[in-house]
Design a protein around this motif. Structure first.
Motif, mmCIF file in Angstrom:
data_model
loop_
_atom_site.group_PDB
_atom_site.id
_atom_site.type_symbol
_atom_site.label_atom_id
_atom_site.label_comp_id
_atom_site.label_asym_id
_atom_site.label_seq_id
_atom_site.Cartn_x
_atom_site.Cartn_y
_atom_site.Cartn_z
ATOM 1 N N LYS A 163 0.841 -1.216 0.000
ATOM 2 C CA LYS A 163 0.000 0.000 0.000
ATOM 3 C C LYS A 163 0.871 1.260 0.000
ATOM 4 N N LEU A 164 1.880 1.254 -0.867
ATOM 5 C CA LEU A 164 2.841 2.348 -0.923
ATOM 6 C C LEU A 164 2.425 3.398 -1.945
ATOM 7 N N THR A 165 2.757 4.653 -1.668
ATOM 8 C CA THR A 165 2.565 5.741 -2.615
ATOM 9 C C THR A 165 3.944 6.219 -3.047
ATOM 10 N N PHE A 166 4.189 6.148 -4.361
ATOM 11 C CA PHE A 166 5.481 6.534 -4.918
ATOM 12 C C PHE A 166 5.373 7.872 -5.645
ATOM 13 N N PHE A 167 6.469 8.615 -5.644
ATOM 14 C CA PHE A 167 6.613 9.831 -6.427
ATOM 15 C C PHE A 167 7.757 9.570 -7.382
ATOM 16 N N ALA A 168 7.581 9.962 -8.654
ATOM 17 C CA ALA A 168 8.580 9.529 -9.625
ATOM 18 C C ALA A 168 8.758 10.508 -10.773
ATOM 19 N N PRO A 169 9.980 10.584 -11.296
ATOM 20 C CA PRO A 169 10.175 11.266 -12.572
ATOM 21 C C PRO A 169 9.843 10.291 -13.705
ATOM 22 N N THR A 170 9.337 10.831 -14.797
ATOM 23 C CA THR A 170 8.985 10.032 -15.962
ATOM 24 C C THR A 170 9.525 10.733 -17.193
ATOM 25 N N ILE A 171 10.112 9.970 -18.098
ATOM 26 C CA ILE A 171 10.493 10.519 -19.397
ATOM 27 C C ILE A 171 9.696 9.778 -20.459
ATOM 28 N N GLU A 219 7.784 5.174 -22.696
ATOM 29 C CA GLU A 219 7.953 5.885 -21.432
ATOM 30 C C GLU A 219 8.780 5.057 -20.463
ATOM 31 N N ALA A 220 9.517 5.761 -19.647
ATOM 32 C CA ALA A 220 10.286 5.131 -18.567
ATOM 33 C C ALA A 220 9.928 5.880 -17.285
ATOM 34 N N ARG A 221 9.442 5.137 -16.313
ATOM 35 C CA ARG A 221 8.999 5.734 -15.039
ATOM 36 C C ARG A 221 9.805 5.091 -13.919
ATOM 37 N N PHE A 222 10.357 5.928 -13.050
ATOM 38 C CA PHE A 222 11.241 5.458 -11.989
ATOM 39 C C PHE A 222 10.589 5.685 -10.629
ATOM 40 N N LEU A 223 9.787 4.714 -10.188
ATOM 41 C CA LEU A 223 9.035 4.818 -8.926
ATOM 42 C C LEU A 223 9.966 4.450 -7.773
ATOM 43 N N ARG A 224 10.710 5.433 -7.304
ATOM 44 C CA ARG A 224 11.732 5.181 -6.285
ATOM 45 C C ARG A 224 11.566 6.004 -5.026
ATOM 46 N N TYR A 225 10.749 7.041 -5.069
ATOM 47 C CA TYR A 225 10.613 7.927 -3.913
ATOM 48 C C TYR A 225 9.282 7.668 -3.217
#
Length: 188
Positions: A59-67, A82-88
């Motif tokens: 039940k995590l909420t991620f913030f991510a940059p996407t290109i 698209e490349a999305r990096f759900l790491r934060y």
């Protein structure tokens, strides 16, 4: 194992670049001029966005940059990678990255442009405490709304919504979902 995973990531990124380059280069292969009544044909935009995603896993909420890259064959039809990096925002080192590509259809040729898309590709999950990393097939139907500026060189992605499905996830199907907003610039 880590070397094998790195090779897959490089191949997928190379595939994204190859598809965008192929579609972009195809525009130079035509031998005739467009009729005066037809709008622009092939064009490519490159963009960056910020994303917020909710995952079933923990039940995590991620913030991510996407290109993302939109390679459009016609004003209405194109391919988006698209490349999305759900790491934060994850806990205990959990991350979820996605590398997706698929068709995109826009409903209008200018101004406020609603669209739908159906990318598929690779999802990469890093489990808590670095216990394991897994690669999974991902389906991600979605849609959104862009505003194309009057000079048509800047596209503002007002909202982009995706509902992802990871059907082969280790602990049953995973369904992350989220929204993004950003801006893209026409490069061709």
């Amino acid at each position: 194992m880590i070397t094998v995973l790195r090779k897959h990531r490089q191949r997928l990124l190379a595939l994204f670049a190859a598809v965008a380059l192929t579609i972009t280069a195809a525009g130079t292969a035509t031998g005739q001029a467009k009729p005066a009544g037809v709008g622009p044909g092939l064009y490519t935009t490159v963009g960056i966005a910020g994303s917020v995603y909710r995952s079933d896993y923990g039940k995590l909420t991620f913030f991510a940059p996407t290109i993302y890259i939109d390679a459009n064959i016609h004003r209405y039809v194109g391919i988006e990678a698209e490349a999305r990096f759900l790491r934060y925002g994850g806990k205990n080192g959990v991350t979820q990255d996605t590398y997706l590509i698929g068709p995109k259809y826009s409903f209008k040729p200018e101004g406020w442009v609603p669209y739908v898309k159906m990318p598929v590709g690779l999802g990469r999950m890093k489990f808590p405490y670095d216990l394991a990393t897994g690669n999974y097939f991902v389906l991600a139907p979605g849609g959104g709304l862009e505003y194309w500026t009057h000079n048509d060189n800047i596209h503002i992605r007002v909202v982009d919504v995706e509902y992802q499905m990871w059907p082969q996830f280790t602990f049953g199907t995973l369904h992350p979902y989220g929204v993004s907003a950003g801006v893209s610039f026409r490069i061709w």
